[in-house]
Design a protein around this motif. Sequence first.
Motif, mmCIF file in Angstrom:
data_model
loop_
_atom_site.group_PDB
_atom_site.id
_atom_site.type_symbol
_atom_site.label_atom_id
_atom_site.label_comp_id
_atom_site.label_asym_id
_atom_site.label_seq_id
_atom_site.Cartn_x
_atom_site.Cartn_y
_atom_site.Cartn_z
ATOM 1 N N THR A 10 -46.258 -37.490 5.356
ATOM 2 C CA THR A 10 -45.028 -36.538 5.385
ATOM 3 C C THR A 10 -45.580 -35.514 4.609
ATOM 4 O O THR A 10 -45.555 -35.538 3.151
ATOM 5 N N TYR A 39 -34.016 -35.683 -0.179
ATOM 6 C CA TYR A 39 -33.941 -35.530 1.090
ATOM 7 C C TYR A 39 -34.940 -36.868 1.794
ATOM 8 O O TYR A 39 -34.375 -37.609 2.287
ATOM 9 N N ASN A 43 -33.770 -40.467 3.244
ATOM 10 C CA ASN A 43 -34.056 -40.802 4.627
ATOM 11 C C ASN A 43 -35.329 -41.637 4.705
ATOM 12 O O ASN A 43 -35.863 -41.896 5.869
ATOM 13 N N THR A 80 -45.023 -35.643 9.725
ATOM 14 C CA THR A 80 -43.914 -35.044 9.556
ATOM 15 C C THR A 80 -44.110 -33.698 8.652
ATOM 16 O O THR A 80 -44.753 -34.012 7.668
ATOM 17 N N ILE A 82 -41.889 -31.123 6.303
ATOM 18 C CA ILE A 82 -40.519 -30.927 5.769
ATOM 19 C C ILE A 82 -40.424 -29.588 4.699
ATOM 20 O O ILE A 82 -41.189 -29.734 3.799
ATOM 21 N N HIS A 86 -36.046 -23.143 6.943
ATOM 22 C CA HIS A 86 -36.706 -22.538 7.927
ATOM 23 C C HIS A 86 -37.792 -21.608 7.572
ATOM 24 O O HIS A 86 -39.022 -21.252 7.946
ATOM 25 N N ARG A 110 -43.524 -33.642 13.602
ATOM 26 C CA ARG A 110 -42.282 -33.686 13.494
ATOM 27 C C ARG A 110 -41.997 -32.655 12.435
ATOM 28 O O ARG A 110 -42.566 -32.685 11.146
ATOM 29 N N TYR A 111 -41.060 -31.601 12.745
ATOM 30 C CA TYR A 111 -40.863 -30.723 11.717
ATOM 31 C C TYR A 111 -39.180 -30.629 11.335
ATOM 32 O O TYR A 111 -38.491 -30.579 12.226
ATOM 33 N N ILE A 112 -38.962 -30.561 10.091
ATOM 34 C CA ILE A 112 -37.627 -30.826 9.380
ATOM 35 C C ILE A 112 -37.317 -29.536 8.507
ATOM 36 O O ILE A 112 -38.267 -29.225 7.526
ATOM 37 N N VAL A 114 -34.545 -28.671 6.127
ATOM 38 C CA VAL A 114 -33.429 -29.628 5.662
ATOM 39 C C VAL A 114 -31.989 -28.673 5.754
ATOM 40 O O VAL A 114 -31.480 -29.119 6.267
ATOM 41 N N ASP A 119 -34.528 -30.330 13.285
ATOM 42 C CA ASP A 119 -35.202 -31.527 13.463
ATOM 43 C C ASP A 119 -35.930 -31.521 14.520
ATOM 44 O O ASP A 119 -34.933 -31.971 15.782
ATOM 45 N N THR A 120 -37.188 -31.329 14.761
ATOM 46 C CA THR A 120 -37.661 -31.506 16.089
ATOM 47 C C THR A 120 -37.632 -32.558 16.977
ATOM 48 O O THR A 120 -37.681 -32.554 18.119
#
Length: 168
Positions: A10, A39, A43, A80, A82, A86, A110-112, A114, A119-120
Amino acid sequence: MELRSNQTMTALYCRLSQEDELAGKSNSIHNQKQILKEYVEWNGFQNLRSFVDDGYSGVTFDRSAYLEMMAEVEAGRVSTIIVKDHSRLGRNRLVVGILLEETFAQYHVRYIAVNDGVDTINGIDDSIAVRDSFNEWHARDTSKKVKTVIMAAGRAHRDLRLLRLQEG
């Protein structure tokens, strides 16, 4: 933390430009890291690795930590990414759009973001394109303002020198 060869990481990405630094503590690297830490703990993300670009504009993607992170993505070692918000990923709507819609999808990343609720895993919302346009506009506007201040300071310095020459 050392990753085993079969594990993906991650990636926690932080970026701070000189202009962001002038805006105050809310975007500081420390603040970004703290938000990301909370975060990922909340999670349950594991195998964390931080990538930090301090002093880089989001308009350019020639950033050392970003390039290192993307090399890890292309090697298939990132599951991922994070970010705090953005705009930390970048402020060029075309490049960011390609990252989200093509590159991350191609490498199953996966892109987040926060603070922006991105969240893709839930798909890419149309509002992201609006955010990207705003982020790009903000960078251009800030750049113009900084240049204006620098030019004004230069003129004031020149005028002061001329005044001293006339007096002396």
